[in-house]
Design an enzyme around this catalytic site. Structure first.
Site, PDB file in Angstrom:
ATOM      1  N   VAL A 119       1.457  -1.391   0.007  1.00  0.00           N
ATOM      2  CA  VAL A 119      -0.218   0.027  -0.157  1.00  0.00           C
ATOM      3  C   VAL A 119       1.221   0.973  -0.369  1.00  0.00           C
ATOM      4  O   VAL A 119       1.516   1.605   1.241  1.00  0.00           O
ATOM      5  CB  VAL A 119      -0.479   0.073   1.377  1.00  0.00           C
ATOM      6  CG1 VAL A 119      -1.312   1.341   1.294  1.00  0.00           C
ATOM      7  CG2 VAL A 119      -1.858  -1.292   1.157  1.00  0.00           C
ATOM      8  N   GLY A 120       1.334   2.116  -0.640  1.00  0.00           N
ATOM      9  CA  GLY A 120       2.043   2.671  -0.932  1.00  0.00           C
ATOM     10  C   GLY A 120       1.044   4.778  -1.299  1.00  0.00           C
ATOM     11  O   GLY A 120       0.433   4.296  -0.480  1.00  0.00           O
ATOM     12  N   GLY A 165       3.090  -7.520 -14.748  1.00  0.00           N
ATOM     13  CA  GLY A 165       4.290  -9.286 -13.804  1.00  0.00           C
ATOM     14  C   GLY A 165       4.552  -8.705 -12.301  1.00  0.00           C
ATOM     15  O   GLY A 165       4.522  -7.612 -12.109  1.00  0.00           O
ATOM     16  N   GLY A 186      11.325  -9.512  -4.552  1.00  0.00           N
ATOM     17  CA  GLY A 186      12.276  -8.572  -4.052  1.00  0.00           C
ATOM     18  C   GLY A 186      11.682  -7.347  -2.678  1.00  0.00           C
ATOM     19  O   GLY A 186      10.317  -7.858  -1.926  1.00  0.00           O
ATOM     20  N   ASP A 237      10.016  10.273 -10.983  1.00  0.00           N
ATOM     21  CA  ASP A 237      10.214   9.948  -9.768  1.00  0.00           C
ATOM     22  C   ASP A 237      10.569   9.032  -8.868  1.00  0.00           C
ATOM     23  O   ASP A 237       9.930   7.933  -8.098  1.00  0.00           O
ATOM     24  CB  ASP A 237       8.122   9.795  -9.407  1.00  0.00           C
ATOM     25  CG  ASP A 237       8.459   9.632  -7.633  1.00  0.00           C
ATOM     26  OD1 ASP A 237       8.515  10.779  -6.918  1.00  0.00           O
ATOM     27  OD2 ASP A 237       6.857   8.644  -7.744  1.00  0.00           O
ATOM     28  N   ASP A 295       6.499   2.142 -10.784  1.00  0.00           N
ATOM     29  CA  ASP A 295       5.784   3.372  -9.992  1.00  0.00           C
ATOM     30  C   ASP A 295       6.346   3.769 -11.921  1.00  0.00           C
ATOM     31  O   ASP A 295       6.797   5.391 -10.583  1.00  0.00           O
ATOM     32  CB  ASP A 295       6.549   3.757  -9.050  1.00  0.00           C
ATOM     33  CG  ASP A 295       5.210   4.618  -8.518  1.00  0.00           C
ATOM     34  OD1 ASP A 295       3.922   4.853  -8.895  1.00  0.00           O
ATOM     35  OD2 ASP A 295       5.558   5.096  -7.226  1.00  0.00           O
TER      36      ASP A 295
HETATM   37  N1  LIG Z   1       4.490  -5.612  -9.848  1.00  0.00           N
HETATM   38  C1  LIG Z   1       5.137  -5.963  -8.584  1.00  0.00           C
HETATM   39  N2  LIG Z   1       4.901  -6.995  -7.904  1.00  0.00           N
HETATM   40  C2  LIG Z   1       4.540  -6.916  -6.516  1.00  0.00           C
HETATM   41  N3  LIG Z   1       4.847  -5.587  -6.358  1.00  0.00           N
HETATM   42  C3  LIG Z   1       4.664  -4.510  -6.486  1.00  0.00           C
HETATM   43  C4  LIG Z   1       5.234  -4.872  -7.961  1.00  0.00           C
HETATM   44  N4  LIG Z   1       4.766  -2.974  -8.264  1.00  0.00           N
HETATM   45  C5  LIG Z   1       4.242  -2.887  -6.938  1.00  0.00           C
HETATM   46  N5  LIG Z   1       4.753  -3.409  -6.299  1.00  0.00           N
HETATM   47  C6  LIG Z   1       4.975  -3.138  -4.194  1.00  0.00           C
HETATM   48  O1  LIG Z   1       3.920  -1.486  -4.428  1.00  0.00           O
HETATM   49  C7  LIG Z   1       4.049  -0.686  -3.907  1.00  0.00           C
HETATM   50  C8  LIG Z   1       3.655   0.206  -3.940  1.00  0.00           C
HETATM   51  O2  LIG Z   1       3.868   0.217  -5.544  1.00  0.00           O
HETATM   52  P1  LIG Z   1       4.326   1.419  -6.472  1.00  0.00           P
HETATM   53  O3  LIG Z   1       4.121   1.341  -8.520  1.00  0.00           O
HETATM   54  O4  LIG Z   1       5.417   2.101  -6.093  1.00  0.00           O
HETATM   55  O5  LIG Z   1       2.672   2.610  -6.345  1.00  0.00           O
HETATM   56  P2  LIG Z   1       2.822   4.063  -5.198  1.00  0.00           P
HETATM   57  O6  LIG Z   1       4.438   4.689  -4.358  1.00  0.00           O
HETATM   58  O7  LIG Z   1       2.300   4.729  -5.610  1.00  0.00           O
HETATM   59  O8  LIG Z   1       1.838   3.942  -4.356  1.00  0.00           O
HETATM   60  C9  LIG Z   1       5.880  -0.714  -3.955  1.00  0.00           C
HETATM   61  O9  LIG Z   1       6.508  -0.582  -3.516  1.00  0.00           O
HETATM   62  C10 LIG Z   1       6.315  -2.413  -4.289  1.00  0.00           C
HETATM   63  O10 LIG Z   1       6.222  -2.746  -2.946  1.00  0.00           O
HETATM   64 MG   LIG Z   2       5.795   4.134  -5.372  1.00  0.00          MG
END
Ligand SMILES: Nc1ncnc2c1ncn2[C@@H]1O[C@H](COP(=O)(O)OP(=O)(O)O)[C@@H](O)[C@H]1O
Ligand SMILES: [Mg+2]
Length: 299
Positions: free
Chosen positions: A104-105, A188, A192, A228, A246
């Site tokens: 949850v970002g 995908g 990690g 970003d 992101d």
């Molecule tokens: N393709 C993915 N597979 C697994 N985890 C992901 C993936 N994309 C994002 N995440 C997880 O979700 C979090 C939030 O995603 P992100 O794209 O950075 O959006 P935001 O930071 O704008 O909320 C990431 O920090 C990561 O931990």
């Molecule tokens: Mg992010």
């Protein structure tokens, strides 16, 4: 509970009529701030004596926002918009079931899901305006403008999907883009952890080199700048290779601020490696490498 949690739980219970109503509200929101109940009944083809019950059921599920003024009207909230997107992703064969939340970002919720071949994929729900919604809801008389947040979130998903498709095509290390619908993206799944979470790296210089190499490929070949970039948007996989995530803020290299945005991205990374891993390289050197002015990085 996030709105995606609500949507994921509620989605399976929805009947055809419920989805029809949500769709009618979505379309009506282009014209009305609150879509009149009478209009919903008419377009969803639900008899007037049944519409009250249908609407209060969907309201109780937490998918719409009810407004009573000169008339009774509704807007979708995020969970309702989520349900429409999930429905489209299922129909398109991109997903069949949801698993646990992956992240949850700031501006998104990311979920683990299964596709019809039982392969794991990630679903990202964009959520613009969420923080301001929580803050402003407390103010009496304030009418949240749902339509514009849903719209902004859809734009963000479209932008991110376009950027991912472009950079992925040029071999930049990013999750594979699969499908976009409304404010959601299927991509995908990655194993990690964000670079920010790593206490130690065996070979920090290799990781930094790989990050800059990918920024370079995005810049010189895909002609895209992330804009970003930080240790929070880089994932280091168990095999120690990286992925850049992101991308909704990304810009073309012809953007008027391109140079400043690229330099800021690189500075965030160079500063992070210097602070956390005591690995010093000059910003000028890193920028020159990224834009192809020099061939090798000097550590
Ligand atoms: N393709 C993915 N597979 C697994 N985890 C992901 C993936 N994309 C994002 N995440 C997880 O979700 C979090 C939030 O995603 P992100 O794209 O950075 O959006 P935001 O930071 O704008 O909320 C990431 O920090 C990561 O931990
Ligand atoms: Mg992010």
């Amino acid at each position: 509970m996030s709105s995606a949690d609500i949507a994921v739980q509620v989605f399976r219970k929805l009947e055809t009529d419920d989805l029809k109503v949500l769709q009618v509200i979505e379309t009506g929101m282009k014209k009305h701030e609150f879509v009149p109940q009478t209009e919903i009944a008419r377009h969803a083809n639900i008899p007037p004596e049944k519409i009250d019950r249908t609407m209060s059921r969907i309201d109780k599920l937490g998918l719409i926002y009810r407004w009573q003024g000169a008339y009774i009207g509704y807007t979708l909230n995020y969970a309702g918009y989520d349900c429409l997107a999930i429905n489209a992703l299922v129909k398109a064969g991109a997903i069949k079931a949801f698993g646990k939340p992956l992240g949850v970002g700031k501006e998104a919720d990311v979920y683990d899901a299964l596709n019809p071949k039982d392969l794991r994929v990630a679903v990202k729900f964009h959520r613009l305006g969420r923080t301001s919604f929580r803050q402003t809801r407390r103010k009496r008389g304030y009418m949240p403008n749902h339509a514009s947040w849903l719209f902004q979130s859809r734009l963000a998903a479209e932008k991110e999907f376009q950027a991912l498709t472009k950079v992925h095509h040029h071999g930049v290390a990013v999750p594979e883009p699969i499908l976009q619908n409304r404010h959601t993206i299927v991509m995908g799944i990655i194993e990690g952890a964000e670079l920010s979470k790593w206490k130690e790296l065996q070979e920090p210089a290799d990781v930094l080199h790989e990050i800059l190499g990918n920024i370079k490929k995005a810049y010189l070949e895909a002609k895209v700048i992330h804009a970003d970039l930080s240790e929070y948007n880089i994932v280091v996989k168990p095999d120690m290779h990286i992925l850049i995530i992101d991308w909704p803020q990304s810009v073309s290299i012809t953007h008027p601020n391109a140079e400043a945005l690229l330099t800021r991205d690189i500075k965030n990374i160079v500063d992070f490696f210097s602070r956390k891993f005591r690995l010093k390289i000059s910003l000028e050197n890193a920028v020159a490498f990224t834009v192809g002015k020099i061939e090798t990085l000097k550590f």
